[in-house]
Write a protein that holds these residues in place. Structure first.
Motif, mmCIF file in Angstrom:
data_model
loop_
_atom_site.group_PDB
_atom_site.id
_atom_site.type_symbol
_atom_site.label_atom_id
_atom_site.label_comp_id
_atom_site.label_asym_id
_atom_site.label_seq_id
_atom_site.Cartn_x
_atom_site.Cartn_y
_atom_site.Cartn_z
ATOM 1 N N ILE A 1 0.865 -1.182 0.000
ATOM 2 C CA ILE A 1 0.000 0.000 0.000
ATOM 3 C C ILE A 1 0.906 1.238 0.000
ATOM 4 N N LEU A 2 0.533 2.218 -0.815
ATOM 5 C CA LEU A 2 1.370 3.406 -0.987
ATOM 6 C C LEU A 2 1.865 3.995 0.345
ATOM 7 N N ASP A 3 0.939 4.229 1.278
ATOM 8 C CA ASP A 3 1.314 4.944 2.505
ATOM 9 C C ASP A 3 2.197 4.139 3.453
ATOM 10 N N SER A 4 2.109 2.815 3.390
ATOM 11 C CA SER A 4 2.831 1.993 4.372
ATOM 12 C C SER A 4 3.930 1.159 3.725
ATOM 13 N N ARG A 5 4.301 1.486 2.479
ATOM 14 C CA ARG A 5 5.168 0.590 1.700
ATOM 15 C C ARG A 5 6.553 0.389 2.295
ATOM 16 N N ARG A 6 7.010 1.317 3.149
ATOM 17 C CA ARG A 6 8.336 1.161 3.739
ATOM 18 C C ARG A 6 8.322 0.248 4.970
ATOM 19 N N GLY A 7 7.122 -0.069 5.468
ATOM 20 C CA GLY A 7 7.054 -0.851 6.701
ATOM 21 C C GLY A 7 6.205 -2.107 6.612
ATOM 22 N N TYR A 8 5.544 -2.312 5.471
ATOM 23 C CA TYR A 8 4.648 -3.458 5.353
ATOM 24 C C TYR A 8 4.560 -3.933 3.914
ATOM 25 N N VAL A 9 4.765 -5.233 3.694
ATOM 26 C CA VAL A 9 4.412 -5.831 2.397
ATOM 27 C C VAL A 9 3.784 -7.195 2.644
ATOM 28 N N LEU A 10 3.032 -7.625 1.647
ATOM 29 C CA LEU A 10 2.387 -8.928 1.696
ATOM 30 C C LEU A 10 2.994 -9.745 0.555
ATOM 31 N N VAL A 11 3.673 -10.846 0.908
ATOM 32 C CA VAL A 11 4.282 -11.701 -0.120
ATOM 33 C C VAL A 11 3.308 -12.835 -0.424
ATOM 34 N N VAL A 12 2.784 -12.838 -1.634
ATOM 35 C CA VAL A 12 1.720 -13.777 -1.994
ATOM 36 C C VAL A 12 2.221 -14.774 -3.037
ATOM 37 N N THR A 13 2.045 -16.073 -2.747
ATOM 38 C CA THR A 13 2.336 -17.113 -3.738
ATOM 39 C C THR A 13 1.034 -17.879 -3.977
ATOM 40 N N THR B 1 2.334 -14.194 3.140
ATOM 41 C CA THR B 1 3.178 -13.899 4.287
ATOM 42 C C THR B 1 3.297 -12.394 4.467
ATOM 43 N N GLU B 2 2.959 -11.928 5.664
ATOM 44 C CA GLU B 2 3.134 -10.499 5.946
ATOM 45 C C GLU B 2 4.553 -10.246 6.419
ATOM 46 N N LEU B 3 5.203 -9.260 5.852
ATOM 47 C CA LEU B 3 6.502 -8.807 6.355
ATOM 48 C C LEU B 3 6.282 -7.409 6.921
ATOM 49 N N ILE B 4 6.676 -7.222 8.175
ATOM 50 C CA ILE B 4 6.366 -5.968 8.872
ATOM 51 C C ILE B 4 7.603 -5.451 9.592
ATOM 52 N N LEU B 5 7.859 -4.165 9.459
ATOM 53 C CA LEU B 5 8.879 -3.541 10.312
ATOM 54 C C LEU B 5 8.172 -2.901 11.492
ATOM 55 N N ALA B 6 8.623 -3.189 12.691
ATOM 56 C CA ALA B 6 8.076 -2.533 13.878
ATOM 57 C C ALA B 6 8.690 -1.136 13.996
ATOM 58 N N GLN B 7 8.057 -0.289 14.817
ATOM 59 C CA GLN B 7 8.582 1.061 15.060
ATOM 60 C C GLN B 7 10.054 1.022 15.447
ATOM 61 N N GLU B 8 10.377 0.054 16.300
ATOM 62 C CA GLU B 8 11.745 -0.101 16.788
ATOM 63 C C GLU B 8 12.718 -0.420 15.646
ATOM 64 N N GLU C 1 15.735 -2.026 7.041
ATOM 65 C CA GLU C 1 14.992 -1.782 5.806
ATOM 66 C C GLU C 1 14.192 -3.033 5.467
ATOM 67 N N ILE C 2 12.938 -2.813 5.088
ATOM 68 C CA ILE C 2 12.064 -3.959 4.829
ATOM 69 C C ILE C 2 12.551 -4.772 3.631
ATOM 70 N N GLU C 3 13.313 -4.132 2.739
ATOM 71 C CA GLU C 3 13.853 -4.850 1.578
ATOM 72 C C GLU C 3 14.747 -6.011 2.015
ATOM 73 N N GLU C 4 15.425 -5.895 3.151
ATOM 74 C CA GLU C 4 16.252 -6.995 3.645
ATOM 75 C C GLU C 4 15.388 -8.240 3.860
ATOM 76 N N ARG C 5 14.185 -8.024 4.426
ATOM 77 C CA ARG C 5 13.288 -9.164 4.682
ATOM 78 C C ARG C 5 12.647 -9.682 3.397
ATOM 79 N N ILE C 6 12.300 -8.765 2.508
ATOM 80 C CA ILE C 6 11.721 -9.196 1.223
ATOM 81 C C ILE C 6 12.733 -10.075 0.479
ATOM 82 N N VAL C 7 13.964 -9.602 0.416
ATOM 83 C CA VAL C 7 14.995 -10.327 -0.334
ATOM 84 C C VAL C 7 15.293 -11.670 0.322
#
Lengths: 322, 322
Positions: free
Chosen positions: B268-280, B285-292, B299-305
């Motif tokens: 989603i545009l507004d939350s793209r730096r902290g949330y993605v949904l990986v769909v197969t 699978t939800e990948l989420i960065l917490a505030q901390e 960076e969420i890209e580390e988890r996506i990759v």
């Protein structure tokens, strides 16, 4: 062509284009900058630079844009400063920037070298610029720092058309206090069309809905209230970019007679780096870079700025006699 | 939704979108890069990054664009290289670039200092980086140089939609030779709409002609021939950016069933730096960065990759058994 009704333009600006939240703060800064430099005997030029972004959705994924790297504005800013002007640089976020523009054609990491090693005590190696990659870096950097130390450049950023319109109005009002010492050099590539907030979809337009029909309204011509109301004593230059050389002069003349400002700098997309036509109500002057000039890295902005600063001097002198 | 006819997409690409003049040269480079790295035991990922420019005039002053700084792609490229991949980085000209992206928030001249003076014999002072302004510069620069020395990154640029489409096709054909060792990470924000060359005015649209009506055709969905024809053995990830969270999962599932590729990364545009949904086809699978995590500059890209390189390994292993 009927003359635009000024009151309605001011009204449309307030109603149809979102006001940036920092507008009063920016206006205060521009006003202080102008007053300070006018008191120090400087003239002040407001340069607009870069293209405007026109959103097609309120949560914007897609937008309409205008071709502009910001090269004309960034380059001109340097020559205006050389000529003794203080510069308010109202530019598109991430467009070319004075001095820094000379580094824009390379990846800066290709010009840096680590020297020495980390010593384990928190001291890392030094990073130095390879001056074979960037031969002019000391000269550029010294100028940049001199300009910064003397506060000769006030950068203001915009991204959207709405921001541009409101910031230009604020700048015009801020500069009105210094009368004919102010110049407006309106080099930004501003959209002629937009979609009003009331007609804009909130969410991303879905491609599954089929081909896209867009209906865009005309952007109010704010040169009109700028010249008549907001900064009526200033020296105002607008730009005309065309792709068709046969209509260039006529379009420039028509703009002068419609808006009653001082100068139109007219140019053709393909030749804009080597040719411009400077049009005033009574003159038209071609400025041309020869092949040799281009090889010697001369920039046509040097000639444009030289022409306009002379014209501005004459404009001020003539008004003393009134 | 009817499945797109592949032959017609290939045909439309050739007929309606101008082929870049350097296409064969670029294809040769990509092919050599893929073959070299596959022979060295590396997997190869093609990353697309940044938005596409869609001209409204053939001598282009105005264009339609898609929101994208190129942050997702540039950042992901670094993590793919960390994970042992060689990267073809097909990106929009001037969008964010791996490693260099970390310098994009400052004016580089603010981080440089002249040390020493010119000695009159042609030796100028040194220019050094102020590491208080850029605390990570030695680390970033060393990584950048290591990647360059090992030729792990092949950058290819596009600006227009036409260039993007033809370069992606060339990349797919170049990577088809390494079979399932190839990954496609299609993070670019590609326009869904365009104006065919035959319907485009040559010259700048005149604002004096009144409000603007635009009629845009739908861009062929080239994911379809990419998966079926051009690189049928590859591991393919597409991205879905929406502004409306309620339709996100459904849109991702529909894309998977239409194109029959392996993964959709939905955000989603507004939350793209902290949330993605990986769909197969069988998981989400939800990948989420917490505030901390965000405060710690994760960076969420580390988890996506990380998620995708594991999935790619599994994909390769499963095929061995077939």
């Amino acid at each position: 062509m009927a003359e635009p009704r000024i009151s309605s333009i001011d009204g449309r600006l307030a109603e149809e284009f979102a006001v940036p939240s920092h507008i009063e703060e920016v206006k205060g800064k521009m006003s202080a900058f102008a007053t300070h430099h006018a008191a120090a005997g400087h003239r002040v030029v407001l340069i607009t630079s870069g293209g405007t972004k026109v959103p097609l959705e309120s949560r914007t994924v897609r937008f309409l844009d205008n071709f502009s790297s910001g090269s004309r504005g960034a380059c001109s800013a340097e020559y205006f400063i050389e000529s003794g002007y203080a510069v308010i640089f109202l530019h598109r976020h991430r467009s070319l920037y004075p001095y820094t523009r000379t580094l824009s054609t390379i990846n800066i990491l290709d010009a840096l070298q680590v020297r020495g090693e980390a010593d384990g005590a928190g001291n890392f190696g030094e990073v130095v610029v390879n001056q074979q990659v960037l031969p002019n870096i000391t000269k550029v950097l010294k100028k940049y720092q001199e300009v910064k130390d003397n506060r000769l450049l006030l950068p203001i950023e915009f991204t959207t058309l709405s921001e541009y319109l409101h910031l230009l109005k604020a700048a015009a009002q801020a500069l009105s206090t210094i009368g004919n010492k102010a110049m407006f050099y309106l080099a930004a590539a501003v959209s002629d069309f937009y979609i009003p907030a009331s007609e804009m979809p909130e969410h991303k337009i879905q491609s599954s809905d089929g081909p896209l029909q867009l209906s865009l309204n005309m952007v109010p011509k704010i040169l009109s209230p700028l010249v008549k109301d907001w900064a009526p004593q200033a020296f105002v230059i607008s730009f005309k970019l065309e792709t068709d050389a046969t209509i260039l002069l006529e379009k420039a003349r028509r703009a002068l007679s419609t808006y009653r400002h001082q100068v139109v700098v007219a140019n053709i997309l393909d030749s804009r780096r080597g040719y411009v036509l400077v049009v005033t109500p009574s003159t038209q002057t071609e400025l041309i870079l020869a092949q040799e000039d281009i090889q010697n890295k001369l920039e046509i902005e040097e000639r444009i700025v030289s022409n306009l600063t002379s014209a501005h001097s004459k404009f001020i002198t003539e008004q003393v006699g009134l």
